[in-house]
Every structure is written in structure tokens, then in C-alpha cells.
Write an enzyme that holds these catalytic residues in place. Sequence first.
Site, short mmCIF file in Angstrom:
data_model
loop_
_atom_site.label_atom_id
_atom_site.label_comp_id
_atom_site.label_asym_id
_atom_site.label_seq_id
_atom_site.Cartn_x
_atom_site.Cartn_y
_atom_site.Cartn_z
N VAL A 242 0.86 -1.18 0.00
CA VAL A 242 0.00 0.00 0.00
C VAL A 242 0.89 1.22 0.00
O VAL A 242 2.05 1.17 0.41
CB VAL A 242 -0.95 0.01 1.22
CG1 VAL A 242 -2.00 -1.08 1.11
CG2 VAL A 242 -0.18 -0.13 2.52
N SER A 243 0.35 2.34 -0.45
CA SER A 243 1.18 3.52 -0.67
C SER A 243 1.27 4.45 0.54
O SER A 243 2.18 5.27 0.62
CB SER A 243 0.64 4.33 -1.87
OG SER A 243 0.66 3.54 -3.03
N THR A 244 0.32 4.35 1.48
CA THR A 244 0.31 5.28 2.60
C THR A 244 0.29 4.54 3.92
O THR A 244 -0.19 3.41 4.02
CB THR A 244 -0.91 6.21 2.55
OG1 THR A 244 -2.10 5.43 2.75
CG2 THR A 244 -1.00 6.92 1.20
N GLN B 250 -3.27 3.64 5.08
CA GLN B 250 -3.80 2.43 4.46
C GLN B 250 -3.21 1.19 5.12
O GLN B 250 -3.90 0.19 5.34
CB GLN B 250 -3.49 2.40 2.97
CG GLN B 250 -4.33 3.38 2.16
CD GLN B 250 -3.96 3.33 0.68
OE1 GLN B 250 -2.84 2.97 0.32
NE2 GLN B 250 -4.89 3.71 -0.17
#
Length: 238
Positions: free
Chosen positions: A10-12, A15
Site C-alpha cells: 500500500v502507498s500510505t 492504508q
Amino acid sequence: MQRFVAYYRVSTKRQGESGLGLDAQRDAVRAYVAGRAVVAEFEEVESGKKADRPALEAALRACRLHGAILVIAKLDRLSRSVTFISKLMDEGVQFVACDLPHANALTVGIMASVAQFEREMISTRTRQALAAAKARGVVLGGRRGDHRIEDHATVGRMRSTRVRSERATSAAGDVMAVVEDIRGGGERSLQALADELNARKIFAPRGGLWSAGQVRRTVLRAQTVSPVDQKECLHQAS
């Protein structure tokens, strides 16, 4: 039977903490694998633009050790960089994306098509340049100065040998991480190490089962192991 190593990203940070996106990725991977063996799972919170991803490196190491296929939910979870994906291909790591199962062949096909187009363009430009030079009276062909085609062949062989050696050393480093883990459990002799590697279903360098001699050669090749550790690792119990 095919074996898989699952990688989720996931990018964040939000998340990652909430599980948003990770659960959907796990569901997609489970549906694709459909009961086949998943030997390890790795997850990471990191931007797809970054190439330095520890969890992905660990997943690739697990793939090499177990002869497994890297499985991801979506192709963009791996990387948005064609260069990065081509690097995986060069390392011999197979991967599959659940949303595009034929991404492997597709990616290689696109890269090969682009490379072929570039070669054709270079060939066309070369022929045009040679024709123009010939029209100006330039003498083409023949040996110039100290140029020897044999030298290029020698350089090619040296580079090929270096690449094979680097891959073998990298593989030895992967195995050494497992060997150190085994030694932490009290296993010391070469044969004991070989038996435990076989029990963990880790392939020997050329496939098949590990022997004490193969463990010895692998330890000697691993450049990251200090001489003291090598001496202890190579102790053969009587």
C-alpha cells in the site's frame, strides 16, 4: 506443484494501519492461488516509485530460495517502472499479477518489440551512413589499426563469466541468511545444515538436495560472511 510467495503493498501509512487495500489484495491472491502452496507472505507500506523496498527484496529472496513465483494482486503493486520489472526478469524471478495473469509474457513482449524496433532503426541509420560515406569515397571494410574482432569476443566471455559469478554469489548470500538462522537453533555441522536446508525445501544451487560439500562451497562463496564465521560454519562434526 507450483509454489508462490505473496507480496502486498500500500502507498500510505494510513492504508497500512487500517488494512484498507491489503485485505482486497489478499483476497485476490487467495482466489488466484486456489489452494496451491504459498510459502511466504510479505507486505509493505511504500510508494511504487521507490526501488528500495526491503519487504520486496525479502520476497524476491524467498522466491529464489524456494523456486517460487512472486504473486501480486495488481501489476502496479509491484512497480510502475518498466526498468524495475525488467530487472526482475534479468534476475530470473518469475512473477504473476492476479489482475493480468499474462503480464509476464506481455511485459517481455513489449520490451522485446521496443528493442527490436530500436535495433532496426540503428541498422537503417548505419546502412544510410555507410552509403553516404562510400559516396564520398571513403574506403569501407578491412582492419583498422590495432582493432581485432577476437578482442571483442574475449570481452564478451569475460562479461558473461562475471555475470554468472555475481548471480552465484547473490544466491549464496540468500542461502547464508537461512544458514545463520539454522545455526541459531544449534545446528553446526555441514551435514546438519544440509539436512535442515532440505527439510525447509530450499533448492540446492543446481536443484535437487543439499549435501555437506555443497553447503561448504556455498559458505565459501558468500562474500558477506566473515572469516571467523566461515571457520565456524565449515566445522564438520565427526
